[in-house]
Design an enzyme around this catalytic site. Structure first.
Site: not given
Ligand SMILES: Nc1ncnc2[nH]cnc12
Ligand SMILES: [Zn+2]
Length: 322
Positions: A192, A271
């Site tokens: 990511e 999120d």
């Molecule tokens: N996108 C994300 N990447 C890593 N940790 C997280 N915790 C909450 N959202 C996250």
């Molecule tokens: Zn996540």
């Protein structure tokens, strides 16, 4: 339009789904000044590190079992309202501990929220306990031990989230060994914020059936082939990736490329209010920005059910509802 499609979500952080209006009410209730993190009805952050700080601060205004029951019920009601039949929530007992509630009460409140939502709409849900990388390897082992010993039928998976740039996956491998030995499903945030090496590390050290994001695997086409050959399922969250600047725009996002390379892909919201998105919007993006037809979107939802951390009877029942 995707409102008629049944939906499934494998990747949503519970505190990350907290509606700003609810967070504001919670902050008022506890007399917490949240103005640095919540302004004009929106969460305030400017990069991945400040997003994680904002997330941790927002979590601090959810303090009791009832707060967590309400948060869980609120999110699952929203999902049920858009035709969602199954949700996996990423939960962090460490957050429960940090506000003095304790892991058991934290999980118990969440389970009560699931019960209330399921009673109303029939939505099915499971919990993935996560360790947070930025809380350190020992706390991640603690989270795995908690999940392994909880004996809670709704806890069916283990994850590693948080600051991907902290340490290497191998530093956290012991936690995954504990979770694997306990029969939990394994998934891990990788690829990511960090590049393809992080996805390769995850495959080598954890051997997960799923990877959270994994989108930067696209930087290494041999790795993309490895993912396709292994059948590893990616929990892809396009709106999150664009909001965090992982890719500049949807046209550059590799969802379609990964799918066409034979990687098993699914879509989630991560999120949602932090990233100005929702599961509804992610499905709309799949149809609009990515140009997938109903059958292709249904196939991704089917993949999500196939990869869900549920027993086979529940999986069969979910597939029958699709
Ligand atoms: N996108 C994300 N990447 C890593 N940790 C997280 N915790 C909450 N959202 C996250
Ligand atoms: Zn996540």
């Amino acid at each position: 339009m995707t409102s008629h499609l049944k939906k499934v979500e494998l990747h949503c952080h519970l505190e990350g789904a907290a509606p700003p209006v609810l967070t504001a009410a919670q902050a008022r209730k506890y007399g917490v000044d949240i103005s640095a993190q919540l302004r004009d009805g929106a969460y305030v952050w400017h990069d991945f590190a400040s997003f994680l700080e904002c997330y941790d601060k927002v979590s601090e205004v959810y303090r009791t079992e009832e707060d967590y029951a309400l948060l869980t019920e609120t999110y699952l009601d929203e999902l049920a309202g858009i035709n969602t039949i199954y949700s996996e929530l990423i939960v962090s007992p460490d957050h429960g501990k940090r506000i003095g509630l304790g892991a058991d009460a934290y999980i118990s409140g969440i389970c009560e929220g699931i019960r209330r939502a399921r009673e109303k709409s029939g939505i099915e849900a499971r919990l993935i306990v996560t360790g947070e990388r930025h809380f350190g390897p020992e706390s991640v082992v603690g989270a795995a031990e908690y999940a392994a010993k909880a004996g809670n039928p709704l806890i069916t998976g283990f994850n590693l989230a948080g600051e991907e740039r902290m340490g290497r996956v191998a530093d956290y491998a012991r936690a995954f060994d504990i979770a694997r030995d306990a029969g939990l499903g394994l998934t891990i945030h990788a690829g990511e914020v960090c590049g393809a090496f992080s996805v390769a590390d995850a495959l080598d050290a954890v051997r997960p059936s799923r990877i959270g994001h994994g989108v930067r695997a696209i930087e290494d086409l041999d790795l993309v082939k490895r993912l396709a050959d292994l059948g590893t399922v990616l929990e892809i969250c396009p709106g999150s990736n664009i909001a965090l600047g992982v890719f500049p725009d949807f046209a550059s996002h590799p969802l379609r490329h990964l799918k066409e390379a034979g990687v098993r892909v699914t879509i989630s919201s991560d999120d949602p209010p932090f990233f100005h998105t929702s599961l509804k919007r992610e499905y709309e993006l799949a149809a609009g920005a990515f140009g997938f037809g109903d059958a292709e979107i249904d196939a991704m939802t089917r993949t999500a059910i196939e990869a869900a951390f549920v027993d086979n009877e529940t999986r069969k029942a979910l597939l029958a509802r699709l």
